[in-house]
Design a protein around this motif. Structure first.
Motif, PDB file in Angstrom:
ATOM      1  N   THR A 605       0.844  -1.150   0.162  1.00 18.05           N
ATOM      2  CA  THR A 605       0.081  -0.004   0.022  1.00 18.05           C
ATOM      3  C   THR A 605       0.778   1.347   0.050  1.00 18.05           C
ATOM      4  OG1 THR A 605      -1.512  -1.092   1.397  1.00 18.05           O
ATOM      5  CG2 THR A 605      -1.894   1.070   1.390  1.00 18.05           C
ATOM      6  N   HIS A 606       1.861   1.323   0.748  1.00 20.22           N
ATOM      7  CA  HIS A 606       2.545   2.421   1.051  1.00 20.22           C
ATOM      8  C   HIS A 606       4.165   2.516   0.252  1.00 20.22           C
ATOM      9  CE1 HIS A 606      -0.174   3.933   3.910  1.00 20.22           C
ATOM     10  NE2 HIS A 606      -0.313   2.467   4.449  1.00 20.22           N
ATOM     11  N   THR A 607       4.411   1.538  -0.368  1.00 18.44           N
ATOM     12  CA  THR A 607       5.783   1.673  -0.891  1.00 18.44           C
ATOM     13  C   THR A 607       5.785   1.896  -2.321  1.00 18.44           C
ATOM     14  OG1 THR A 607       6.587  -0.227   0.707  1.00 18.44           O
ATOM     15  CG2 THR A 607       7.999   0.278  -1.193  1.00 18.44           C
ATOM     16  N   SER A 608       6.573   2.754  -2.850  1.00 20.15           N
ATOM     17  CA  SER A 608       6.562   3.187  -4.245  1.00 20.15           C
ATOM     18  C   SER A 608       6.999   2.250  -4.980  1.00 20.15           C
ATOM     19  CB  SER A 608       7.817   4.234  -4.370  1.00 20.15           C
ATOM     20  OG  SER A 608       8.241   4.338  -5.602  1.00 20.15           O
ATOM     21  N   THR A 609       6.683   1.795  -6.165  1.00 21.71           N
ATOM     22  CA  THR A 609       7.286   0.870  -7.200  1.00 21.71           C
ATOM     23  C   THR A 609       8.349   1.411  -7.756  1.00 21.71           C
ATOM     24  OG1 THR A 609       5.665   1.820  -8.794  1.00 21.71           O
ATOM     25  CG2 THR A 609       5.057  -0.264  -7.726  1.00 21.71           C
ATOM     26  N   SER A 610       8.854   2.528  -7.405  1.00 21.93           N
ATOM     27  CA  SER A 610      10.202   2.964  -7.878  1.00 21.93           C
ATOM     28  C   SER A 610      10.862   3.397  -6.561  1.00 21.93           C
ATOM     29  CB  SER A 610       9.981   4.391  -8.664  1.00 21.93           C
ATOM     30  OG  SER A 610       9.215   4.038 -10.089  1.00 21.93           O
ATOM     31  N   PRO A 611      11.215   2.448  -5.970  1.00 18.98           N
ATOM     32  CA  PRO A 611      11.887   2.775  -4.743  1.00 18.98           C
ATOM     33  C   PRO A 611      13.545   3.254  -5.157  1.00 18.98           C
ATOM     34  CG  PRO A 611      12.076   0.457  -4.940  1.00 18.98           C
ATOM     35  CD  PRO A 611      11.173   0.916  -5.814  1.00 18.98           C
TER      36      PRO A 611
END
Ligand SMILES: Cc1ncc(COP(=O)(O)O)c(C=O)c1O
Length: 920
Positions: A605-611
């Motif tokens: 939910t909270h993590t970017s797909t571009s970390p």
């Protein structure tokens, strides 16, 4: 005698606050005096004085050198011989090299050297001056009854095995006893591995004058009754408690196979005395294991591969930047590597944060090991996101969460998103400084007992607390968890350790971290000796009332307890990581079979797909650093804060304007069971007592400066005085305080600069006051009086309006901020009231209910949350607040509140009138 010994009448090693600083300074004084002795024209009496001085300096440093390989006792002995022979030229060159290596100017040039004899700075040869070593050099502690001859032989054997291609070099330091081993691992931060030979003495024969505070308490008689193997085990455990990162090896003569099975997990390997090669390889491998950085290494390797990018991220490989006439200065500033390492690839040696199977997974596992967690997850958007992930993963809508009202705003938003029923707990206030302390355990227990009394304990899911608080108040994590678990055995804990990532790397702090405590409790509840203790207490409390439960130090039922403990840390705040680099650590007995899936969803939910890969790599490297030098860095961070405290307290000009708040100022006596008022500056034993027993302790590396006597408020002092005039950055201020933090990057020079700046500011203030005419002087006196007098008390959380309350009976205070938050989206249900209108309405007994969060900076906690009733105390506090920045409050319109009609309608919906049938 040189300056270093003159500070107070206490033993200089104690008075100095830092044995390490004293050591470095003493060697520098020795170098200075030796150089002066080298002057042939020196008159006889002067020479005699200097020789006496040198002798005293060597006496001072010799006890410390017993615990170091470098320069170590042998070099001290050789130096004494040289001085006795008046070989001052040679002595001077040697000491100069030692001194410079200790301050880090000089690389150890014995890249294969293990002699312990004179080598790089050999008494007959000056050391080479050069860049820092490319190969780190560490020390290996050998504990046991080893003759000088044996020691030399082992050194020689291991030295012969070292190769230029080895990643590291090392030297051996020998100590004979259990006690010495424990002193050595605390004093010598460069020890990375210990070799224990079973025949060691228990007590030290060394001169411990001035350093006996490094001696942990020891049950000598108890240990004497143990078998050889048990003693080794005990020593391993004692070393592990102090420095868990160290690799331990046992070297025996015979029956090592039998010993190996009985040693426990602390020991890495058992060797026969003659297995020098295996020992050498294991030592290197052990340190190499901590040195490895799977993700950083993978990213670095990837950046060196030729690739063609037909995907997103034009700046990767730097092409869009370097070739541009308009933005190439970005590449000049950052260098090319950052672009080479920018990639969206998840294969080719890299990995995906959202589903890690390769180097990110491994890096997280290593972080878990370092921080003592069962599992660790990297987060690239700060602890703000880490908190949201954890809270979402644990809470289902409608469950009750007990939380410190002064927690970071990410908790409030997360609780809103999760639809929790929030029970805000009040911390004890420090009204005079407009600072909140922490939440007393009695407040937490009272709430839990209230839920038990009203039959709703099963709805309570979690307790979320901030440890340590921004201002450095540290909880007794063990006691909080034990007592809460005794009332509710499956309570989940979230410890917000945004400011406490460093704490895992120092024995004093580590005791009060979430992960170390969870492990300790896990061991305790599996220990058969614990069960009868609990059973006795359970029988005593069976018919006891709540007041008795409140007064009793409760012990949970080991059969029923589930340890479910989460910690969120802003690695970037206190360790070496890029901004936003955070970690979630957990020790959750139910994770695998219950919570893992929910956690994964919350993480998604909270993590970017571009970390950001640079952040991830920095977390990996930051972990390497603390596993290898965390103990040293944290110890130094504390010591530097002690130096700052001491100088401000004893400086006649500074203490006219500034006071550093002490434990006594920040923690009321009720919460200091040890009775110690100032453990921070007391000796280690007292500090240990306070950290062992007190409900709250103060993190010594947080230095709160009271500045009321300057007549300047905290915010102005921060921006206009410290930042604009001298470039000193601080984060937190209150009305009349400024918080300075020392951290692992703080240097002696930066502390010296801060002291200089404070002195300059004090002079400036003094000059300003002197130049003032009578009117200005009266105004200044008024400002001082306002800042040093009692402001309106810090308001407690008032209450949720009944239409947002979770308990229809109104016996418990929790409320639904999500309902209030989204109700405020409808403008028709809201209006604005000015503070005056608000005051007027409240005075007439009308209900005024906030529709938003209102967060003044400082102090930075939400004075109002959606659905909260606005009280007179809150309005009075806000009126007295001279803060420029208040989020959620519009200066020209006032507070956004719900209309009375909206509240009436919402109330009737949440408490619908009873039908005739239900009445009957
Ligand atoms: C107690 C606490 N928790 C969480 C956070 C948020 O951390 P981050 O800045 O890493 O998002 C902060 C930030 O100051 C904080 O003080």
């Amino acid at each position: 005698m040189a300056e270093v010994t003159h500070r107070t009448s206490r033993h200089p090693l104690r008075a100095y606050n830092s044995v390490w600083q004293l050591r470095v300074d003493t060697w520098s004084s020795i170098a200075d005096v030796t150089k002066r002795l080298h002057d042939a024209s020196l008159p006889h009496d002067k020479r005699a004085d200097l020789e006496g001085e040198l002798d005293e300096l060597l006496n001072l440093v010799a006890p410390v050198e017993n615990y170091w390989a470098y320069p170590g006792p042998q070099r001290v002995g050789q130096l004494r011989e040289l001085l006795a022979e008046r070989e001052y030229a040679l002595a001077s060159r040697t000491v100069d090299a030692i001194s410079r290596r200790l301050v880090g100017d000089v690389a150890p040039s014995n890249q294969g050297g293990l002699s312990g004899q004179a080598d790089d700075d050999r008494v007959d040869r000056p050391a080479a001056v050069g860049p820092r070593p490319t190969r780190p050099c560490f020390e290996v502690l050998v504990v046991g009854d080893v003759t000088g001859e044996d020691a030399d032989q082992l050194r020689e054997e291991l030295r012969r095995l070292q190769r230029p291609e080895d990643m590291f070099t090392y030297e051996l330091v020998f100590v004979p006893s259990f006690q010495d081993a424990l002193v050595a691992v605390q004093l010598n931060f460069n020890v990375q591995a210990c070799i224990i030979r079973p025949e060691f003495a228990l007590l030290s024969n060394f001169d411990l004058d001035g350093i006996h505070h490094f001696l942990p308490r020891m049950d000598k008689e108890g240990i004497e009754q143990r078998t050889l193997v048990e003693r080794v085990q005990l020593l391993g455990e004692a070393i592990g408690d102090l420095r868990p990162e160290l690799d331990l090896y046992l070297v025996g003569h015979a029956s090592i196979e039998a010993i190996a099975g009985r040693l426990g997990r602390r020991f890495h390997r058992v060797f026969l005395r003659q297995d020098a090669l295996e020992m050498h390889l294991s030592i290197l491998r052990g340190v190499g294991n901590r040195y490895q950085t799977p993700f950083f290494t993978a990213l670095r390797d990837y950046s060196r591969q030729p690739t063609g990018v037909f995907h997103a991220l034009p700046i990767s490989r730097g092409q869009s930047v370097v070739n541009s006439p308009w933005i190439s200065d970005m590449a000049e500033f950052y260098g090319l590597n950052i672009f080479l390492a920018e990639t969206s690839a998840t294969s080719g040696g890299l990995d995906s944060l959202l589903d890690p199977v390769g180097p990110i997974k491994r890096a997280q596992e290593l972080a878990g090991r370092a921080f003592g967690a069962q599992r660790t997850f990297f987060v690239t958007n700060g602890t703000s996101t880490a908190n949201k992930i954890v809270l979402q993963s644990i809470i289902t809508p409608g469950e009750i969460v007990l939380v410190d009202r002064n927690c970071h705003k990410s908790h409030h938003y997360a609780l809103m998103l999760a639809g929790a029923q929030v029970n805000y707990l009040d911390a004890y206030p420090l009204d005079h400084y407009s600072i909140y302390g922490a939440v007393p355990l009695s407040t937490i227990k009272r709430q839990l007992l209230e839920y038990r009394r009203t039959g709703r304990l099963d709805q309570v899911k979690m307790l979320a607390l901030t440890n340590c608080t921004f201002d450095g108040i540290v909880y007794d994590v063990e006691r909080v968890m034990e007592e809460c678990l005794a009332i509710k055995p499956d309570l989940v804990f979230l410890w917000d350790e945004a400011w406490f990532a460093f704490a895992a790397f120092h024995p004093t702090y580590r005791r009060r971290t979430a992960m170390a405590t969870a492990r300790r409790l896990h061991r305790r509840y599996r220990d058969t000796a614990y069960q009868p203790q609990h059973a006795r207490q359970a029988a005593e409390l069976a018919a006891a009332d709540d007041e008795t439960w409140l007064r009793t130090r409760l012990r949970p039922d080991p059969e029923r307890v589930r340890l479910r403990v989460y910690a969120t840390q802003s690695t970037h705040k206190t360790l070496s990581a890029l901004r936003q680099g955070s970690m979630i650590h957990l020790f959750d007995q139910d994770f695998g079979h219950r919570n893992e899936e929910a956690f994964r969803e919350a993480y998604m939910t909270h993590t970017s797909t571009s970390p950001n890969y640079q952040i991830l790599a920095s977390l990996d490297v930051g972990r390497r650093q603390v596993e290898l030098e965390g103990f040293e860095l944290v110890q130094k961070q504390v010591e530097l804060s002690m130096v700052l405290r001491e100088v401000v307290e004893n400086h006649p000009l500074l203490n006219r304007y500034f006071q550093i708040l002490t434990t006594k100022d920040l923690i009321p006596a009720d919460y200091r069971q040890s009775g110690i008022e100032q453990p921070v500056q007391s000796d280690m034993e007292q500090m240990h007592d306070a950290w062992e027993h007190d409900e709250f302790v103060l993190d010594p590396s947080r230095v709160t400066l009271s500045i009321g006597l300057t007549g300047v408020d905290g915010d102005t002092f921060k921006h206009e005085y410290l930042m604009n005039r001298y470039g000193i950055q601080v984060n937190k201020t209150s009305r009349n305080t400024v918080l300075f933090m020392t951290h692992i990057g703080t240097t002696r020079s930066s502390v010296a600069y801060l002291i200089e700046v404070l002195v300059m500011l004090a002079h400036e203030l003094e000059d300003e006051v002197e130049r003032m005419g009578p009117i200005d002087r009266r105004a200044h006196a008024r400002r001082v009086a306002a800042l040093t007098s009692q402001p309106p008390p810090l308001p407690d959380f008032s209450a949720f309006h009944r239409c947002f309350r979770g308990d229809p009976g109104g016996e418990t205070p929790e409320g639904d901020i999500r309902k209030a938050f989204f109700m405020a989206y409808d403008d028709r249900l809201c209006e604005y009231v000015t503070p005056e209108e608000g005051w007027d309405r409240v005075s007439k007994g009308r209900e005024v209910v906030s529709a938003t969060f209102v967060i003044p900076y400082p102090p930075g906690f939400p004075i109002l949350v959606p659905g909260q009733v606005i009280s007179r105390e809150i309005l009075a506090f806000m009126r007295a607040l001279d803060t420029r920045e208040i989020h959620g409050y519009l200066a020209d319109l006032g507070y956004r509140v719900f209309t009375e009609d909206a509240l009436t309608a919402a109330s009737s919906r949440s408490n619908p009138p009873r039908s005739p049938q239900s009445d009957s």
